[in-house]
Design an enzyme around this catalytic site. Structure first.
Site, PDB file in Angstrom:
ATOM      1  CG  ASP A   1      -5.359  -0.027  -1.460  1.00 29.02           C
ATOM      2  OD1 ASP A   1      -4.472   0.423  -2.210  1.00 29.02           O
ATOM      3  OD2 ASP A   1      -5.506   0.365  -0.280  1.00 29.02           O
TER       4      ASP A   1
ATOM      5  CD  GLU B   1      -1.386   2.500  -3.552  1.00 32.24           C
ATOM      6  OE1 GLU B   1      -0.924   1.354  -3.370  1.00 32.24           O
ATOM      7  OE2 GLU B   1      -2.355   2.946  -2.924  1.00 32.24           O
TER       8      GLU B   1
ATOM      9  CG  ASP C   1      -3.447   3.006   5.137  1.00 32.77           C
ATOM     10  OD1 ASP C   1      -3.249   3.741   4.159  1.00 32.77           O
ATOM     11  OD2 ASP C   1      -4.001   3.389   6.191  1.00 32.77           O
TER      12      ASP C   1
ATOM     13  CG  ASP D   1      -2.111   0.978   1.028  1.00 29.36           C
ATOM     14  OD1 ASP D   1      -2.362   1.370  -0.131  1.00 29.36           O
ATOM     15  OD2 ASP D   1      -2.770   1.336   2.013  1.00 29.36           O
ATOM     16  N   GLY D   2       0.353   2.309  -0.566  1.00 26.97           N
ATOM     17  CA  GLY D   2       1.028   3.598  -0.580  1.00 26.97           C
ATOM     18  C   GLY D   2       0.080   4.674  -0.095  1.00 26.97           C
TER      19      GLY D   2
ATOM     20  CG  HIS E   1      -8.575   3.096   3.443  1.00 30.73           C
ATOM     21  ND1 HIS E   1      -7.454   3.347   4.210  1.00 30.73           N
ATOM     22  CD2 HIS E   1      -8.331   3.660   2.235  1.00 30.73           C
ATOM     23  CE1 HIS E   1      -6.582   4.050   3.494  1.00 30.73           C
ATOM     24  NE2 HIS E   1      -7.084   4.248   2.286  1.00 30.73           N
TER      25      HIS E   1
END
Length: 286
Positions: free
Chosen positions: A209, A187, A274, A149-150, A264
């Site tokens: 995501d 990302e 995250d 995740d970024g 999320h």
């Protein structure tokens, strides 16, 4: 960065005595006039210090430092140079820069501090300070699960990325942050750095995501971009080409399966990535 004096010099808002410039680097005389020919060399992209700079940017700055240093010796009559960098305490301007101090053999300058010495066992010091690379012992054809995740505070702004690798009951965490970046770049960096942590070819299930990253492969945007010379369907340049190319190098080493997850939500490992990314952003703020 708005209040950075070096950024203002780069933008031309403040004049300087320019020694060298290219697309990525600017070098100019230090106005302190403490040493004849004292030169500052810095990236045009703002980054706080050597601890936060992208490797590619650092390589460009170091290349410029070498070019200028060779010029000083070959064309300007100096016998050598000292290269200095302050990565934290005492740095008046929080923008990565290197000092080039031109030297003559008998100039008498004392550039380096004199230390009082320390009583220590060098073997113990070495063991404590040496880099111990974390390597997951992977058997070829076995699977690695990679969650990434970024995140970005502002877009562009301060950014962070996180990756968690799982294999054979072992877990490895990779994270990092950059100033003046974008969410999409973070990302991409999460996946890149996760794959770079795997040292031999294997099967990798990547969970992200980011539709931007995952769909580039699942819908073969990446193949279309390459066929068009890294142009989009509309004829414009593909953004973040440097990272896409870097990612392709890693993807081609492995057998990769892509999985899009909802961000999320209730995916524990995605949420953990995250959190890693946001902690990296907090580090940059402090």
């Amino acid at each position: 960065m708005q209040d950075c004096i070096f950024c203002k010099i780069i933008k031309g808002e403040i004049p300087c005595y320019k020694i060298y410039e290219d697309d990525y680097v600017l070098a100019f005389l230090d106005i302190a006039k403490d040493v004849y020919g004292h030169i500052l060399v810095l990236p045009k992209t703002h980054c706080k210090n050597i601890l936060h700079v992208e490797e590619k940017t650092l390589n460009r700055v170091i290349s410029a430092v070498k070019k200028i240093s060779n010029h000083l010796v070959d064309n300007c009559g100096f016998d050598g140079v000292n290269i200095l960098n302050n990565s934290e305490k005492g740095a008046l301007v929080k923008h990565l820069h290197f000092h080039i101090i031109p030297r003559h053999d008998e100039d008498g300058l004392k550039v380096f501090p004199e230390f009082s010495g320390v009583d220590c066992d060098l073997g113990e010091v070495c063991e404590k300070l040496k880099i111990k690379e974390e390597v997951i012992d992977i058997v070829p054809t076995q699977k690695v699960v990679l969650y990434t995740d970024g995140a970005c505070s502002g877009n562009p702004g301060l950014g962070g990325f996180g990756a968690i690798l799982l294999h054979n009951g072992k877990q490895k965490i990779v994270s990092g942050g950059e100033e003046n970046t974008t969410n999409n770049r973070m990302e991409l960096m999460a996946v890149i750095r996760g794959l770079e942590a795997i040292k031999i070819p294997c099967e990798v299930d990547i969970y992200s995501d980011s539709a931007y990253v995952v769909n580039a492969f699942l819908q073969n945007w990446i193949g279309s971009w390459q066929a068009k010379g890294w142009k989009t369907a509309g004829g414009g340049d593909v953004l973040n080409i440097d990272l896409w190319k870097r990612l392709l190098i890693q993807v081609n080493k492995h057998k990769v399966s892509w999985h899009k997850v909802k961000g999320h939500a209730d995916n524990e490992l995605n949420n953990a990535c995250d959190e890693l990314a946001r902690k990296e952003i907090d580090k940059l703020r402090n």
